[in-house]
Design a protein around this motif. Structure first.
Motif, PDB file in Angstrom:
ATOM      1  N   TYR A  20       0.801  -1.224   0.000  1.00  0.00           N
ATOM      2  CA  TYR A  20       0.000   0.000   0.000  1.00  0.00           C
ATOM      3  C   TYR A  20       0.835   1.277   0.000  1.00  0.00           C
ATOM      4  CZ  TYR A  20      -4.223  -2.695   0.854  1.00  0.00           C
ATOM      5  OH  TYR A  20      -5.267  -3.555   0.737  1.00  0.00           O
ATOM      6  N   LYS A  23      -0.096   3.800  -2.844  1.00  0.00           N
ATOM      7  CA  LYS A  23      -1.467   4.269  -2.676  1.00  0.00           C
ATOM      8  C   LYS A  23      -1.564   5.264  -1.515  1.00  0.00           C
ATOM      9  CE  LYS A  23      -6.136   2.537  -2.785  1.00  0.00           C
ATOM     10  NZ  LYS A  23      -6.972   1.359  -2.904  1.00  0.00           N
ATOM     11  N   ARG A  24      -0.876   4.966  -0.412  1.00  0.00           N
ATOM     12  CA  ARG A  24      -0.876   5.882   0.737  1.00  0.00           C
ATOM     13  C   ARG A  24      -0.262   7.223   0.373  1.00  0.00           C
ATOM     14  NH1 ARG A  24      -1.682   4.553   5.826  1.00  0.00           N
ATOM     15  NH2 ARG A  24      -0.145   6.071   6.505  1.00  0.00           N
ATOM     16  N   LEU A  27      -2.718   9.222  -1.843  1.00  0.00           N
ATOM     17  CA  LEU A  27      -3.848   9.739  -1.075  1.00  0.00           C
ATOM     18  C   LEU A  27      -3.432  10.893  -0.170  1.00  0.00           C
ATOM     19  CD1 LEU A  27      -5.692   6.447  -0.142  1.00  0.00           C
ATOM     20  CD2 LEU A  27      -6.423   8.182  -1.775  1.00  0.00           C
ATOM     21  N   LYS A  28      -2.224  10.834   0.367  1.00  0.00           N
ATOM     22  CA  LYS A  28      -1.750  11.933   1.206  1.00  0.00           C
ATOM     23  C   LYS A  28      -1.522  13.192   0.383  1.00  0.00           C
ATOM     24  CE  LYS A  28       0.442   9.629   5.076  1.00  0.00           C
ATOM     25  NZ  LYS A  28       1.698   9.446   5.810  1.00  0.00           N
ATOM     26  N   LYS A  31      -4.707  14.772  -0.368  1.00  0.00           N
ATOM     27  CA  LYS A  31      -5.388  15.109   0.884  1.00  0.00           C
ATOM     28  C   LYS A  31      -6.753  14.440   0.997  1.00  0.00           C
ATOM     29  CE  LYS A  31      -2.738  19.214   1.415  1.00  0.00           C
ATOM     30  NZ  LYS A  31      -2.520  20.438   2.067  1.00  0.00           N
ATOM     31  N   LYS A  32      -6.807  13.193   0.593  1.00  0.00           N
ATOM     32  CA  LYS A  32      -8.028  12.379   0.687  1.00  0.00           C
ATOM     33  C   LYS A  32      -7.943  11.515   1.957  1.00  0.00           C
ATOM     34  CE  LYS A  32      -9.643  13.172  -3.567  1.00  0.00           C
ATOM     35  NZ  LYS A  32     -10.958  13.357  -4.066  1.00  0.00           N
ATOM     36  N   TYR A  33      -8.054  12.156   3.095  1.00  0.00           N
ATOM     37  CA  TYR A  33      -7.845  11.466   4.354  1.00  0.00           C
ATOM     38  C   TYR A  33      -8.967  10.472   4.678  1.00  0.00           C
ATOM     39  CZ  TYR A  33      -4.298  15.029   4.820  1.00  0.00           C
ATOM     40  OH  TYR A  33      -3.217  15.839   4.598  1.00  0.00           O
ATOM     41  N   LEU A  35     -10.372   8.476   2.505  1.00  0.00           N
ATOM     42  CA  LEU A  35     -10.016   7.229   1.817  1.00  0.00           C
ATOM     43  C   LEU A  35      -8.796   6.574   2.465  1.00  0.00           C
ATOM     44  CD1 LEU A  35     -10.484   8.299  -1.905  1.00  0.00           C
ATOM     45  CD2 LEU A  35     -12.005   6.896  -0.510  1.00  0.00           C
ATOM     46  N   LEU A  36      -7.922   7.389   3.003  1.00  0.00           N
ATOM     47  CA  LEU A  36      -6.740   6.872   3.694  1.00  0.00           C
ATOM     48  C   LEU A  36      -7.155   6.084   4.939  1.00  0.00           C
ATOM     49  CD1 LEU A  36      -3.641   7.112   3.360  1.00  0.00           C
ATOM     50  CD2 LEU A  36      -3.724   9.010   4.961  1.00  0.00           C
TER      51      LEU A  36
END
Length: 89
Positions: A20, A23-24, A27-28, A31-33, A35-36
């Motif tokens: 991951y 992907k992490r 997402l960071k 700023k899609k926290y 989904l994180l």
């Protein structure tokens, strides 16, 4: 010596963190926290623990050598670690 189940759990976490990682990061950056948060808990590298590669001990871990202080002492006494000499004065 750590239990085999603890060692296996650590190996499993290491694999999940690698899986991951991209992907992490993505997402960071976006700023899609929310989904994180939905990723598995073990996908976070914070949950990894440094463990001795020989015994699995987590305390007294020496990062430079990847082993615990007890194993380190034994290996140095036997002269198996190059460049390290037992202190005596």
């Amino acid at each position: 010596m750590a239990k085999e189940s603890v060692k296996a759990r650590q190996k499993k976490r290491e694999k999940i963190v690698l899986k991951y990682k991209k992907k992490r990061k993505m997402l960071k950056e976006l700023k899609k926290y929310d989904l994180l948060q939905k990723l598995p808990r073990n996908a976070s590298p914070v949950r990894l623990k440094n463990r001795c590669s020989i015994t699995g001990r987590c305390r007294g871990y020496m990062r430079k050598f990847g082993i615990s202080r007890i194993v380190f002492r034994d290996l140095v006494s036997q002269g198996l670690i190059p460049g390290v000499k037992k202190a005596s004065w």
